[in-house]
Design a protein around this motif. Structure first.
Motif, PDB file in Angstrom:
ATOM      1  N   LEU A  15       3.884  -6.260  27.685  1.00 52.81           N
ATOM      2  CA  LEU A  15       4.848  -7.235  28.185  1.00 52.81           C
ATOM      3  C   LEU A  15       5.559  -6.630  29.386  1.00 52.81           C
ATOM      4  N   ARG A  16       5.738  -7.419  30.399  1.00 49.51           N
ATOM      5  CA  ARG A  16       6.499  -6.983  31.573  1.00 49.51           C
ATOM      6  C   ARG A  16       7.875  -7.633  31.493  1.00 49.51           C
ATOM      7  N   VAL A  17       8.894  -6.789  31.493  1.00 46.77           N
ATOM      8  CA  VAL A  17      10.273  -7.248  31.327  1.00 46.77           C
ATOM      9  C   VAL A  17      11.100  -6.728  32.494  1.00 46.77           C
ATOM     10  N   ASN A  18      11.900  -7.601  33.088  1.00 48.25           N
ATOM     11  CA  ASN A  18      12.829  -7.153  34.124  1.00 48.25           C
ATOM     12  C   ASN A  18      14.031  -6.506  33.459  1.00 48.25           C
ATOM     13  N   CYS A  19      14.386  -5.339  33.975  1.00 47.65           N
ATOM     14  CA  CYS A  19      15.447  -4.562  33.339  1.00 47.65           C
ATOM     15  C   CYS A  19      16.118  -3.685  34.388  1.00 47.65           C
ATOM     16  N   PRO A  20      17.461  -3.575  34.348  1.00 50.64           N
ATOM     17  CA  PRO A  20      18.128  -2.645  35.260  1.00 50.64           C
ATOM     18  C   PRO A  20      17.626  -1.219  35.028  1.00 50.64           C
ATOM     19  N   LYS A  21      17.487  -0.466  36.089  1.00 51.11           N
ATOM     20  CA  LYS A  21      16.931   0.885  36.013  1.00 51.11           C
ATOM     21  C   LYS A  21      17.659   1.757  34.995  1.00 51.11           C
ATOM     22  N   GLU A  22      18.982   1.646  34.952  1.00 49.49           N
ATOM     23  CA  GLU A  22      19.761   2.501  34.047  1.00 49.49           C
ATOM     24  C   GLU A  22      19.620   2.098  32.575  1.00 49.49           C
ATOM     25  N   GLN A  23      18.974   0.967  32.311  1.00 43.54           N
ATOM     26  CA  GLN A  23      18.781   0.543  30.925  1.00 43.54           C
ATOM     27  C   GLN A  23      17.316   0.612  30.477  1.00 43.54           C
ATOM     28  N   GLN A  24      16.457   1.148  31.314  1.00 46.58           N
ATOM     29  CA  GLN A  24      15.030   1.190  30.990  1.00 46.58           C
ATOM     30  C   GLN A  24      14.728   2.060  29.776  1.00 46.58           C
ATOM     31  N   ASP A  25      15.380   3.187  29.657  1.00 50.07           N
ATOM     32  CA  ASP A  25      15.148   4.052  28.485  1.00 50.07           C
ATOM     33  C   ASP A  25      15.553   3.343  27.198  1.00 50.07           C
ATOM     34  N   ALA A  26      16.674   2.635  27.247  1.00 50.56           N
ATOM     35  CA  ALA A  26      17.131   1.889  26.065  1.00 50.56           C
ATOM     36  C   ALA A  26      16.146   0.776  25.723  1.00 50.56           C
ATOM     37  N   LEU A  27      15.611   0.108  26.740  1.00 44.36           N
ATOM     38  CA  LEU A  27      14.615  -0.945  26.509  1.00 44.36           C
ATOM     39  C   LEU A  27      13.371  -0.374  25.854  1.00 44.36           C
ATOM     40  N   LYS A  28      12.891   0.743  26.372  1.00 45.13           N
ATOM     41  CA  LYS A  28      11.690   1.366  25.804  1.00 45.13           C
ATOM     42  C   LYS A  28      11.935   1.832  24.370  1.00 45.13           C
ATOM     43  N   SER A  29      13.111   2.351  24.114  1.00 43.37           N
ATOM     44  CA  SER A  29      13.469   2.773  22.765  1.00 43.37           C
ATOM     45  C   SER A  29      13.525   1.570  21.821  1.00 43.37           C
ATOM     46  N   SER A  30      14.097   0.478  22.288  1.00 44.46           N
ATOM     47  CA  SER A  30      14.164  -0.745  21.480  1.00 44.46           C
ATOM     48  C   SER A  30      12.774  -1.293  21.206  1.00 44.46           C
ATOM     49  N   ALA A  31      11.912  -1.246  22.205  1.00 45.52           N
ATOM     50  CA  ALA A  31      10.535  -1.716  22.026  1.00 45.52           C
ATOM     51  C   ALA A  31       9.806  -0.858  21.002  1.00 45.52           C
ATOM     52  N   ALA A  32      10.018   0.441  21.041  1.00 44.66           N
ATOM     53  CA  ALA A  32       9.388   1.340  20.062  1.00 44.66           C
ATOM     54  C   ALA A  32       9.912   1.057  18.660  1.00 44.66           C
ATOM     55  N   GLU A  33      11.201   0.795  18.535  1.00 44.54           N
ATOM     56  CA  GLU A  33      11.791   0.452  17.233  1.00 44.54           C
ATOM     57  C   GLU A  33      11.204  -0.851  16.707  1.00 44.54           C
ATOM     58  N   LEU A  34      11.082  -1.846  17.576  1.00 51.21           N
ATOM     59  CA  LEU A  34      10.506  -3.132  17.174  1.00 51.21           C
ATOM     60  C   LEU A  34       9.059  -2.944  16.737  1.00 51.21           C
ATOM     61  N   GLU A  35       8.301  -2.205  17.494  1.00 52.44           N
ATOM     62  CA  GLU A  35       6.899  -1.954  17.133  1.00 52.44           C
ATOM     63  C   GLU A  35       6.801  -1.276  15.765  1.00 52.44           C
ATOM     64  N   GLN A  36       7.664  -0.299  15.531  1.00 54.48           N
ATOM     65  CA  GLN A  36       7.627   0.410  14.247  1.00 54.48           C
ATOM     66  C   GLN A  36       7.987  -0.532  13.099  1.00 54.48           C
ATOM     67  N   ARG A  37       8.992  -1.375  13.303  1.00 54.65           N
ATOM     68  CA  ARG A  37       9.371  -2.335  12.263  1.00 54.65           C
ATOM     69  C   ARG A  37       8.225  -3.303  11.968  1.00 54.65           C
ATOM     70  N   LEU A  38       7.568  -3.762  13.010  1.00 56.21           N
ATOM     71  CA  LEU A  38       6.443  -4.675  12.823  1.00 56.21           C
ATOM     72  C   LEU A  38       5.315  -4.000  12.052  1.00 56.21           C
ATOM     73  N   LYS A  39       5.001  -2.769  12.421  1.00 49.73           N
ATOM     74  CA  LYS A  39       3.931  -2.035  11.726  1.00 49.73           C
ATOM     75  C   LYS A  39       4.307  -1.777  10.273  1.00 49.73           C
ATOM     76  N   ASP A  40       5.558  -1.386  10.033  1.00 52.38           N
ATOM     77  CA  ASP A  40       6.005  -1.131   8.658  1.00 52.38           C
ATOM     78  C   ASP A  40       5.904  -2.391   7.809  1.00 52.38           C
ATOM     79  N   LEU A  41       6.352  -3.518   8.359  1.00 55.12           N
ATOM     80  CA  LEU A  41       6.290  -4.780   7.628  1.00 55.12           C
ATOM     81  C   LEU A  41       4.846  -5.174   7.350  1.00 55.12           C
ATOM     82  N   LYS A  42       4.002  -5.005   8.344  1.00 56.29           N
ATOM     83  CA  LYS A  42       2.580  -5.333   8.180  1.00 56.29           C
ATOM     84  C   LYS A  42       1.961  -4.487   7.063  1.00 56.29           C
TER      85      LYS A  42
END
Length: 109
Positions: A15-42
């Motif tokens: 997914l390509r998401v527009n994000c302020p540069k200073e928040q990119q690390d937080a976005l990537k961390s959130s995406a990793a958390e979401l992915e892990q939750r999805l995998k755990d639920l699956k």
């Protein structure tokens, strides 16, 4: 704050998401958390329908957020009560000091 496109991967989809540069690390961390939750639920439920997994995880996250809001409000209410008690105690101490010394004390606001 200028937004820049950032690619994140969730369940093999990019997914390509527009994000302020200073928040990119937080976005990537959130995406990793979401992915892990999805995998755990699956893994836990055996559900393979991606859309269903996403809805369930979204509901879980909303529920967790609601619980945190309640806890935060309870904490805030508790702190406000303690501050009122402390303020009252201080005012009583100042009034007692004023009575002993004969000075006029202006109440705190």
């Amino acid at each position: 704050m200028s937004a820049q496109p950032v690619d994140i991967q969730i369940l093999g989809r990019t997914l390509r998401v527009n994000c302020p540069k200073e928040q990119q690390d937080a976005l990537k961390s959130s995406a990793a958390e979401l992915e892990q939750r999805l995998k755990d639920l699956k893994n836990r439920t055996g559900v393979t329908n991606t859309e269903q997994l996403i809805f369930i995880v979204a509901l879980n996250i909303c529920h967790e957020l609601a619980q945190e809001k309640i806890k935060t409000q309870d904490y805030t209410d508790n702190m406000e009560q303690k501050i009122r008690v402390l303020q009252h105690t201080i005012e009583q101490a100042l009034q007692e000091q004023a009575r002993i010394t004969g000075r006029t004390i202006t109440p705190l606001e």
